[in-house]
Structures are given as structure tokens and as C-alpha cells.
Design a protein around this motif. Structure first.
Motif, PDB file in Angstrom:
ATOM      1  N   ALA A 139      -5.349   2.439  -9.715  1.00 54.53           N
ATOM      2  CA  ALA A 139      -3.992   2.094  -9.307  1.00 54.53           C
ATOM      3  C   ALA A 139      -3.470   0.870 -10.047  1.00 54.53           C
ATOM      4  N   GLU A 140      -4.369   0.035 -10.587  1.00 53.43           N
ATOM      5  CA  GLU A 140      -3.955  -1.173 -11.299  1.00 53.43           C
ATOM      6  C   GLU A 140      -4.664  -1.211 -12.651  1.00 53.43           C
ATOM      7  N   GLU A 169       0.305   7.292  -1.159  1.00 46.82           N
ATOM      8  CA  GLU A 169      -0.825   8.068  -1.661  1.00 46.82           C
ATOM      9  C   GLU A 169      -2.147   7.693  -0.992  1.00 46.82           C
ATOM     10  N   LEU A 170      -2.156   6.571  -0.276  1.00 50.75           N
ATOM     11  CA  LEU A 170      -3.381   6.132   0.400  1.00 50.75           C
ATOM     12  C   LEU A 170      -3.460   6.602   1.845  1.00 50.75           C
ATOM     13  N   HIS A 195      -8.804   4.542  -5.101  1.00 51.30           N
ATOM     14  CA  HIS A 195      -7.725   4.448  -6.085  1.00 51.30           C
ATOM     15  C   HIS A 195      -7.991   3.267  -7.013  1.00 51.30           C
ATOM     16  N   ARG A 196      -9.108   3.354  -7.703  1.00 52.67           N
ATOM     17  CA  ARG A 196      -9.478   2.275  -8.631  1.00 52.67           C
ATOM     18  C   ARG A 196      -8.530   2.197  -9.820  1.00 52.67           C
ATOM     19  N   LEU A 237       0.860  -1.179   0.000  1.00 55.10           N
ATOM     20  CA  LEU A 237       0.000   0.000   0.000  1.00 55.10           C
ATOM     21  C   LEU A 237       0.897   1.231   0.000  1.00 55.10           C
ATOM     22  N   ARG A 288      -7.404  -0.679  -1.912  1.00 56.46           N
ATOM     23  CA  ARG A 288      -7.197   0.480  -2.799  1.00 56.46           C
ATOM     24  C   ARG A 288      -8.514   0.914  -3.422  1.00 56.46           C
ATOM     25  N   HIS A 289      -9.351  -0.058  -3.785  1.00 57.91           N
ATOM     26  CA  HIS A 289     -10.659   0.252  -4.361  1.00 57.91           C
ATOM     27  C   HIS A 289     -11.516   1.032  -3.359  1.00 57.91           C
TER      28      HIS A 289
END
Length: 265
Positions: free
Chosen positions: A154-155, A98-99, A151-152, A95, A146-147
Motif C-alpha cells: 500500500a505504500e 480495501e481493508l 497490504h504491504r 485506512l 496495513r502490514h
């Protein structure tokens, strides 16, 4: 009176996990402190109340709490009987920084599926020899976190990638005995570990760790039919020990290796 205190902690052989920590406390209260790692927390009994960034939070049973590194927090029982919790400390490879802001704003995530997945991850981390399963589950849990935190993107990859899935299958076939981590597979195949899991599962309907264990069990069946003892078969087919072989063999075949061998013709 100090109250009841039970603690178990270990460092698994899974990249990104700095520590696994299980605890049962009745009266103990944590003072304000910080961690260098991310704190991923679930509570199995009771509840915890804590302050993070000068705001009070709580952890009911269906909540997953994610506390960011370097942000002070405390913790104390929110019920008379205390609490029982399971914690993962994750380093920055899982992680990113940014999170931190979103996690400070929303540390408690109400998601039954995420809660179930984190529990399954803890179970895998407690079983020596199932590191690939734990790494796979951790990769998917990190994606869900992340979702949740917005931050969807991010991948940025598609779920289906048949070429990559085939390459990972060939790599697993070549490493049935020694095994391989998702981190190493990602380096060799130039792909994100989460992409590897999703591509493989989408193409074959089975997770990479399930595929590897089924290949090992297949080899074990042959050696048992040849008359080898289960202990020797375990070491010859890549299992951590005989108990590790027995657990997966019984799951896939329906009987223990010893019984399978004794009934062979």
C-alpha cells in the motif's frame, strides 16, 4: 444495578482522528451497533468480548483490535471486574475500504510492538501541543495495521530519501514557531506522510516532532538566558503553554525552565 461507568472523550486536532474515547465499565454491555469510522481498540484492564460478522471475539491485554466501519458489532465485559479501554475512531483517510474484508476476518492483532505504539499514540493525543508527535505516531501505526492485514504494497517507497529528508528539515526550520502538520508537509513536498517520517528518521536519526521540539527548546534557552520569564518564553517559541514548554525543556535539558533561568549567569 448499572455498575461503574467512567467515560472521557475528545476530538484532537490531528487529521484522521474523529474521536478519542477512554472508558471504564464493569457491567455495561453494548448492543449491536455500527460506526462510520474505523474503531482501533486496546484494553488496559480486564477483557472485552464482542460479536463481529456473527463470530465471537475477545480482547486480551496484548491485543490490538481493529473493527471496520459499517460492520455491526457489540461488546460486553469478559471478566467479573469489567474492563478499561482506550479507543480511537479513525476516518477513511487513514485506512481505506480495501481493508474492511481483512479486518472482518482478523480483527484482533496479537503484536506487542503494535500494542505499545498504540498506547504511545494515546499518550501523545492527550497532550495539547504535541499534535505533530501524535500525527507521526498515527501515521506509523496505520502502516503497521496495513502490514498486518496483508497490504504491504500500500505504500511503495524506500525508507531512505535524503533529498526529501532535507526538504522536510528546511520546512520545519522555517516553521519552528507556527509548526506544521504532516498532512500539510506532505502536500507541500508531494510525499506520503509516512514516507516523510521514515525518510526524516532514516536520514537524521530523530523523528520530525522530536527535531521541531529540540529547535523550540534551543530558542527557549536563549530567551531564558536573556532574562525572559518562562511563560513569556513559551508563547514566544511555539509551545502550547508553559506546562508544555516545561515538559519538553526538562526532558531535553534536565531541569525546568525556571530553574535554568535562575541559575543562569
Amino acid at each position: 444495578m448499572a455498575g461503574e461507568r467512567e467515560v472521557t472523550a475528545w476530538r484532537p486536532r490531528v487529521p484522521g482522528v474523529a474521536e478519542v474515547f477512554h472508558a471504564r465499565f464493569t457491567e455495561y454491555a453494548y448492543p449491536m451497533h455500527v460506526h462510520e469510522a474505523w474503531t482501533l481498540l486496546i484494553v488496559d484492564a480486564g477483557a472485552v468480548r464482542y460479536d463481529l460478522d456473527r463470530h465471537e471475539h475477545g480482547t486480551p491485554h496484548d491485543t490490538v483490535s481493529l473493527l471496520p466501519p459499517h460492520v455491526p458489532h457489540n461488546g460486553s465485559p469478559a471478566t467479573p471486574d469489567g474492563f478499561r479501554k482506550r479507543v480511537l475512531y479513525l476516518d477513511g483517510s487513514r485506512l481505506g475500504d480495501e481493508l474492511i474484508g481483512p479486518a472482518v476476518d482478523t480483527p484482533d492483532l496479537r503484536d506487542p510492538v503494535l500494542r505499545l505504539r498504540v498506547g504511545q499514540l494515546h499518550s501523545a493525543l492527550a497532550r495539547p501541543g504535541d499534535e505533530l508527535e501524535a500525527e507521526s505516531r498515527l501515521t506509523l501505526v496505520a502502516g503497521m495495521l496495513r502490514h498486518h492485514l496483508g497490504h504491504r504494497a500500500a505504500e511503495p517507497y524506500e525508507r531512505r530519501d535524503p533529498v526529501l529528508a532535507r526538504e522536510l528539515r528546511e520546512l520545519l526550520d522555517a516553521r519552528v514557531l507556527d509548526g506544521i502538520s504532516l498532512e500539510e508537509a506532505g502536500r507541500l513536498l508531494h510525499a506520503h506522510p509516512a514516507h516523510l517520517v521514515r525518510a526524516f528518521s532514516g536520514a537524521y536519526g530523530i523523528a520530525p516532532h522530536q527535531y521541531l521540539m529540540s529547535r523550540r527548546v534551543g530558542r527557549a534557552r536563549g530567551l531564558l538566558l536573556d532574562g525572559l520569564a518562562p511563560g513569556a518564553v513559551a508563547s514566544a517559541t511555539g509551545f502550547y503553554d508553559q506546562a508544555h514548554l516545561t515538559r519538553h525543556f526538562k526532558k531535553l535539558v534536565g531541569v525546568t525552565p525556571g530553574r535554568y533561568r535562575s541559575r543562569a549567569r
